[in-house]
Scaffold this motif. Structure first.
Motif, PDB file in Angstrom:
ATOM      1  N   LEU A  83       2.244  -4.353  -7.160  1.00 16.14           N
ATOM      2  CA  LEU A  83       3.406  -4.873  -6.431  1.00 16.14           C
ATOM      3  C   LEU A  83       3.178  -4.860  -4.925  1.00 16.14           C
ATOM      4  O   LEU A  83       4.080  -5.197  -4.158  1.00 16.14           O
ATOM      5  N   GLY A  84       1.982  -4.412  -4.508  1.00 13.41           N
ATOM      6  CA  GLY A  84       1.652  -4.386  -3.084  1.00 13.41           C
ATOM      7  C   GLY A  84       1.928  -3.068  -2.403  1.00 13.41           C
ATOM      8  O   GLY A  84       1.810  -2.957  -1.182  1.00 13.41           O
ATOM      9  N   VAL A  85       2.298  -2.033  -3.189  1.00 17.53           N
ATOM     10  CA  VAL A  85       2.585  -0.706  -2.626  1.00 17.53           C
ATOM     11  C   VAL A  85       1.356   0.183  -2.821  1.00 17.53           C
ATOM     12  O   VAL A  85       1.104   0.678  -3.923  1.00 17.53           O
ATOM     13  N   GLU A  86       0.606   0.383  -1.778  1.00 19.09           N
ATOM     14  CA  GLU A  86      -0.619   1.186  -1.863  1.00 19.09           C
ATOM     15  C   GLU A  86      -0.292   2.674  -1.781  1.00 19.09           C
ATOM     16  O   GLU A  86       0.702   3.075  -1.151  1.00 19.09           O
ATOM     17  N   PRO A  87      -1.108   3.529  -2.417  1.00 22.19           N
ATOM     18  CA  PRO A  87      -0.888   4.986  -2.319  1.00 22.19           C
ATOM     19  C   PRO A  87      -1.103   5.481  -0.898  1.00 22.19           C
ATOM     20  O   PRO A  87      -1.794   4.836  -0.100  1.00 22.19           O
ATOM     21  N   ASN A  88      -0.526   6.654  -0.593  1.00 21.32           N
ATOM     22  CA  ASN A  88      -0.611   7.212   0.762  1.00 21.32           C
ATOM     23  C   ASN A  88      -2.055   7.425   1.213  1.00 21.32           C
ATOM     24  O   ASN A  88      -2.404   7.136   2.346  1.00 21.32           O
ATOM     25  N   ARG A  89      -2.884   7.951   0.322  1.00 26.69           N
ATOM     26  CA  ARG A  89      -4.293   8.206   0.664  1.00 26.69           C
ATOM     27  C   ARG A  89      -5.177   7.264  -0.150  1.00 26.69           C
ATOM     28  O   ARG A  89      -5.801   7.666  -1.121  1.00 26.69           O
TER      29      ARG A  89
END
Length: 475
Positions: A83-89
């Motif tokens: 959905l285009g939401v990348e993880p923090n790291r």
């Protein structure tokens, strides 16, 4: 079509859809494919919960906990990325983003095979005459003594650093504390199960709880101090295990825990455990306020979005590493770490075997295997393991499907015997409660993680427990 046939057909249709979407092991991340595969997983888990809820007495059960953990570990990060939401790291998580499509697909297939194993046992099981116990109490004098003894022993061995509230993942524990803790933990599991067996004919209410506390004061003193000790250190694992232990045992012997109660507990627990995790410290001398105050301040000051499941979900990176390395860069282990887990059940046998074979540390467990792969032999922290990654590095993709199929069937067998025999033979209840305690955690651990606890619990139960029973036949 109703019943198990309908359930099996639904899973098979979903499995065929997944096969049609089979990706290459190494290919560019495809957000559309990952989204569809993740959606299939979610739909199947919800379907499974809805169709099997008629078997279970409570929403706090193995299937709920295991599948919830399975979804979080194997699908949360890839789904959000689709959905285009990348993880923090991102660099920490995406060890090789080109294997993510295959990792998500293999996870989905493993889920389907687990469900097939579960439903097939339900369909093929044989009806039999069972025995019902009309009078059944457990004498707890011996186990109360050992419970106190190992609690005191653990306190004596664990060391001042941990007792002062410092958290270091167990690395700051004194010599021998791990062994004392393992036995103490198993004794607590058993004693809580016996408490609920002995009080199953009493409806636990506000009126009689004081009476029950007085009758079982040793248990409640040890249990309270145990929880307090780990809370002050910020070690959430043992506290969560006790909460699940109590909830599962209560749901078996007292009353059903509704979806609403389960959902609210998950939300509240997620927030509290997040605060505890953010407030813990390896050096309490540098802490200017209490663990909860420090955790709360860090929570409200954090610029990043806080997701209580992020830590659990990040374990999926281990599966990415497994697929990235094995078998192209390292051959399959062919059961080496599994054998070590099995032989480690026998006291001192694991250490003796490793000394005799001089097996490199890297191959003693999948946790060490992944840690050495990531950091080399001079590592600074353990990277942990992951249930599918653990199987994959030993037996490959087909091995993952077979082992998950067998796990689903075995879990179904245990649950069936708990449902039908919970006043007949508490051996099944001991096994069931222990696998429930680790149901969330096993997704970020070894496939055989509960084995040692189960074996120790059954041996202690056989040696220490005496029952007063009366039998009658029933169908």
């Amino acid at each position: 079509m109703k019943g198990e046939n309908g359930n099996i057909i639904f899973v098979i249709i979903s499995l065929i859809m997944a096969i049609l979407l089979t990706p290459n092991i190494n290919e560019e991340f495809n957000s559309s494919k990952v989204f569809i595969l993740s959606l299939l997983a979610f739909v199947n888990v919800v379907f499974f919960w809805l169709t099997t809820n008629r078997y279970t007495r409570s929403w706090v059960n193995y299937n709920t906990l295991f599948l919830l953990g399975f979804l979080i570990v194997h699908f949360q990060i890839p789904f959000l990325a689709s959905l285009g939401v990348e993880p923090n790291r991102s660099s920490f998580i995406w060890i090789n983003k080109n294997v993510v499509n295959f990792a998500v697909w293999m996870s989905l297939m493993a889920l389907f095979f687990w469900e097939l194993g579960y439903f097939l046992y339900r369909k093929l099981r044989k009806k039999r005459i069972l025995k019902k116990i009309t009078s059944y109490n457990v004498n707890t004098k011996k186990i109360d003594f050992f419970l106190q003894f190992f609690f005191v022993l653990f306190i004596a061995l664990v060391g001042k650093e941990f007792l002062s509230g410092s958290y270091d993942g167990g690395d700051n524990w004194g010599s021998g504390a791990n062994y004392a803790f393992m036995l103490l933990r198993v004794l607590i599991y058993l004693r809580v199960i016996y408490f609920f067996i002995n009080t199953r004919n009493f409806k636990i209410t506000k009126k009689n709880i004081i009476f029950l506390l007085i009758r079982n004061k040793r248990l409640f003193i040890v249990l309270s101090l145990y929880v307090l000790l780990f809370l002050l250190a910020g070690d959430r694992g043992p506290v969560m295990q006790i909460l699940i232990l109590l909830a599962v045992s209560y749901s078996i012997f007292q009353r059903k825990i509704s979806f609403k109660a389960f959902f609210v507990s998950i939300i509240i627990g997620g927030v509290l455990f997040t605060i505890i995790g953010m407030g813990r410290s390896r050096d309490t001398s540098q802490r200017s306020m209490s663990l909860f105050e420090e955790g709360y301040n860090k929570l409200i000051q954090s610029e990043n979005t806080i997701n209580p499941t992020n830590e659990l979900a990040s374990s999926n990176r281990i599966l990415f590493r497994a697929i990235d390395v094995v078998p192209d860069k390292h051959p399959y282990l062919l059961g080496t770490t599994f054998f070590n887990e099995v032989i480690g059940v026998v006291p001192f046998a694991g250490g003796t075997y490793l000394k005799l074979t001089e097996l490199p540390l890297m191959y003693t467990s999948s946790s060490y295997f992944f840690t050495v792969l990531g950091q080399g032999v001079h590592f600074s922290y353990g990277e942990g393991s992951e249930i599918l990654g653990d199987i994959y590095i030993n037996f490959g993709v087909i091995g993952v499907f077979i082992m998950m199929f067998l796990l689903g069937g075995w879990v179904s067998y245990i649950i069936f015997n708990v449902e039908k025999n919970n006043y007949y033979n508490h051996t099944y209840i001991i096994i069931y409660v222990i696998i429930c305690i680790g149901a969330l955690y096993i997704n970020r651990s070894h496939f055989l993680d509960p084995l040692k606890s189960i074996v120790y619990a059954l041996v202690i139960d056989r040696l220490l427990v005496r029952k007063n029973i009366k039998w009658e036949q029933r169908k």
